[in-house]
Design a protein around this motif. Structure first.
Motif, PDB file in Angstrom:
ATOM      1  N   PHE A   1       0.861  -1.171   0.000  1.00  0.00           N
ATOM      2  CA  PHE A   1       0.000   0.000   0.000  1.00  0.00           C
ATOM      3  C   PHE A   1       0.902   1.228   0.000  1.00  0.00           C
ATOM      4  N   ARG A   2       0.371   2.340  -0.461  1.00  0.00           N
ATOM      5  CA  ARG A   2       1.154   3.566  -0.407  1.00  0.00           C
ATOM      6  C   ARG A   2       0.283   4.734   0.013  1.00  0.00           C
ATOM      7  N   GLN A   3       0.926   5.684   0.643  1.00  0.00           N
ATOM      8  CA  GLN A   3       0.219   6.880   1.078  1.00  0.00           C
ATOM      9  C   GLN A   3       1.034   8.093   0.691  1.00  0.00           C
ATOM     10  N   PRO A   4       0.599   8.792  -0.359  1.00  0.00           N
ATOM     11  CA  PRO A   4       1.299  10.026  -0.746  1.00  0.00           C
ATOM     12  C   PRO A   4       1.090  11.101   0.308  1.00  0.00           C
ATOM     13  N   PRO A   5       1.946  12.087   0.370  1.00  0.00           N
ATOM     14  CA  PRO A   5       1.785  13.147   1.361  1.00  0.00           C
ATOM     15  C   PRO A   5       0.420  13.817   1.254  1.00  0.00           C
TER      16      PRO A   5
ATOM     17  N   ARG B   1      -4.907   9.835   0.903  1.00  0.00           N
ATOM     18  CA  ARG B   1      -5.330   8.577   1.518  1.00  0.00           C
ATOM     19  C   ARG B   1      -4.414   7.433   1.098  1.00  0.00           C
ATOM     20  N   ARG B   2      -4.344   6.432   1.946  1.00  0.00           N
ATOM     21  CA  ARG B   2      -3.600   5.222   1.629  1.00  0.00           C
ATOM     22  C   ARG B   2      -4.350   4.441   0.562  1.00  0.00           C
ATOM     23  N   GLU B   3      -3.613   3.860  -0.381  1.00  0.00           N
ATOM     24  CA  GLU B   3      -4.225   3.048  -1.431  1.00  0.00           C
ATOM     25  C   GLU B   3      -3.445   1.760  -1.617  1.00  0.00           C
ATOM     26  N   GLY B   4      -4.165   0.722  -1.964  1.00  0.00           N
ATOM     27  CA  GLY B   4      -3.522  -0.559  -2.258  1.00  0.00           C
ATOM     28  C   GLY B   4      -2.969  -0.541  -3.673  1.00  0.00           C
ATOM     29  N   VAL B   5      -1.707  -0.919  -3.826  1.00  0.00           N
ATOM     30  CA  VAL B   5      -1.106  -0.907  -5.160  1.00  0.00           C
ATOM     31  C   VAL B   5      -0.863  -2.311  -5.710  1.00  0.00           C
ATOM     32  N   SER B   6      -0.621  -3.275  -4.842  1.00  0.00           N
ATOM     33  CA  SER B   6      -0.365  -4.618  -5.341  1.00  0.00           C
ATOM     34  C   SER B   6      -0.476  -5.626  -4.215  1.00  0.00           C
ATOM     35  N   SER B   7      -0.908  -6.835  -4.553  1.00  0.00           N
ATOM     36  CA  SER B   7      -0.956  -7.917  -3.583  1.00  0.00           C
ATOM     37  C   SER B   7      -0.587  -9.227  -4.251  1.00  0.00           C
ATOM     38  N   ILE B   8      -0.155 -10.163  -3.417  1.00  0.00           N
ATOM     39  CA  ILE B   8       0.210 -11.486  -3.908  1.00  0.00           C
ATOM     40  C   ILE B   8      -0.336 -12.532  -2.942  1.00  0.00           C
ATOM     41  N   THR B   9      -0.944 -13.562  -3.489  1.00  0.00           N
ATOM     42  CA  THR B   9      -1.528 -14.596  -2.645  1.00  0.00           C
ATOM     43  C   THR B   9      -0.448 -15.433  -1.981  1.00  0.00           C
ATOM     44  N   ARG B  10      -0.860 -16.251  -1.041  1.00  0.00           N
ATOM     45  CA  ARG B  10       0.089 -17.028  -0.245  1.00  0.00           C
ATOM     46  C   ARG B  10       0.966 -17.911  -1.103  1.00  0.00           C
TER      47      ARG B  10
ATOM     48  N   TYR C   1      -2.224  -9.055  -7.884  1.00  0.00           N
ATOM     49  CA  TYR C   1      -3.198  -8.010  -8.164  1.00  0.00           C
ATOM     50  C   TYR C   1      -2.473  -6.673  -8.201  1.00  0.00           C
ATOM     51  N   TYR C   2      -2.971  -5.787  -9.061  1.00  0.00           N
ATOM     52  CA  TYR C   2      -2.358  -4.472  -9.191  1.00  0.00           C
ATOM     53  C   TYR C   2      -3.429  -3.399  -9.338  1.00  0.00           C
ATOM     54  N   LEU C   3      -3.142  -2.251  -8.753  1.00  0.00           N
ATOM     55  CA  LEU C   3      -3.924  -1.054  -9.024  1.00  0.00           C
ATOM     56  C   LEU C   3      -3.771  -0.747 -10.519  1.00  0.00           C
ATOM     57  N   ASP C   4      -4.853  -0.385 -11.156  1.00  0.00           N
ATOM     58  CA  ASP C   4      -4.796  -0.177 -12.612  1.00  0.00           C
ATOM     59  C   ASP C   4      -3.696   0.799 -13.018  1.00  0.00           C
ATOM     60  N   SER C   5      -3.515   1.840 -12.243  1.00  0.00           N
ATOM     61  CA  SER C   5      -2.586   2.901 -12.633  1.00  0.00           C
ATOM     62  C   SER C   5      -1.118   2.479 -12.545  1.00  0.00           C
ATOM     63  N   VAL C   6      -0.814   1.345 -11.922  1.00  0.00           N
ATOM     64  CA  VAL C   6       0.585   0.912 -11.811  1.00  0.00           C
ATOM     65  C   VAL C   6       0.885  -0.327 -12.643  1.00  0.00           C
ATOM     66  N   LYS C   7      -0.135  -0.877 -13.278  1.00  0.00           N
ATOM     67  CA  LYS C   7       0.086  -2.085 -14.097  1.00  0.00           C
ATOM     68  C   LYS C   7       1.120  -1.800 -15.177  1.00  0.00           C
ATOM     69  N   GLY C   8       2.019  -2.724 -15.332  1.00  0.00           N
ATOM     70  CA  GLY C   8       3.072  -2.581 -16.324  1.00  0.00           C
ATOM     71  C   GLY C   8       4.361  -1.998 -15.776  1.00  0.00           C
ATOM     72  N   ARG C   9       4.275  -1.305 -14.629  1.00  0.00           N
ATOM     73  CA  ARG C   9       5.482  -0.733 -14.019  1.00  0.00           C
ATOM     74  C   ARG C   9       5.843  -1.393 -12.696  1.00  0.00           C
TER      75      ARG C   9
ATOM     76  N   ALA D   1       5.623   8.554  -2.067  1.00  0.00           N
ATOM     77  CA  ALA D   1       4.707   8.101  -1.008  1.00  0.00           C
ATOM     78  C   ALA D   1       5.496   7.297   0.013  1.00  0.00           C
ATOM     79  N   THR D   2       4.857   7.080   1.145  1.00  0.00           N
ATOM     80  CA  THR D   2       5.341   6.051   2.063  1.00  0.00           C
ATOM     81  C   THR D   2       4.694   4.737   1.652  1.00  0.00           C
ATOM     82  N   TYR D   3       5.518   3.732   1.461  1.00  0.00           N
ATOM     83  CA  TYR D   3       5.042   2.420   1.028  1.00  0.00           C
ATOM     84  C   TYR D   3       5.030   1.473   2.221  1.00  0.00           C
ATOM     85  N   PHE D   4       3.879   0.844   2.419  1.00  0.00           N
ATOM     86  CA  PHE D   4       3.681  -0.085   3.516  1.00  0.00           C
ATOM     87  C   PHE D   4       3.409  -1.478   2.960  1.00  0.00           C
TER      88      PHE D   4
END
Length: 129
Positions: free
Chosen positions: A37-41, A44-53, A59-67, A92-95
């Protein structure tokens, strides 16, 4: 004690790449999906990517797909986020965060900060134009 420790954040010029790491301990890593997740200054915090166990699904936020590319090494209890061609909008701060995985989950679960069980303290990425 449960810990998620992010690293790899830096002050960089636009166009370069970074790899963020999230090292987990204190819980059964293989049972958990991990999200970034990331939170720009001032935003709000937003989820950018996740990976299953199992790493079978990502999964990716549409705006970051490909990068952005997420990966995990269960032997090292570590998840990575490769970010290419950084832009100032990536500042952003990335969590990283962990959620006990379930076959019932959808993308909405994996990128929803309210669903996460554990959180790291974050690593700062600052991109200069």
């Amino acid at each position: 004690e449960v810990q998620l420790v992010e690293s790899g954040g830096a002050l960089v010029q636009a166009g370069v790449s970074l790899r963020l790491s999230c090292k987990a301990s204190g819980f059964t890593f293989d049972d958990y999906a991990i999200g970034w997740f990331r939170q720009p200054p001032g935003k709000r915090r937003e989820g950018v990517s996740s990976i299953t166990r199992s790493a079978r699904t990502t999964y990716y936020l549409d705006s970051v797909k490909g990068r952005f590319t997420i990966s995990r090494d269960n032997s090292k209890n570590t998840v990575y986020l490769q970010i290419n061609n950084l832009t100032p909008e990536d500042t952003a701060t990335y969590f990283c965060a962990a959620i006990k995985d379930s076959t019932m989950f959808t993308a909405e679960h994996y990128l929803n900060s309210d669903m996460m069980d554990y959180w790291g303290k974050g690593t700062l990425v600052m991109v200069l134009s």
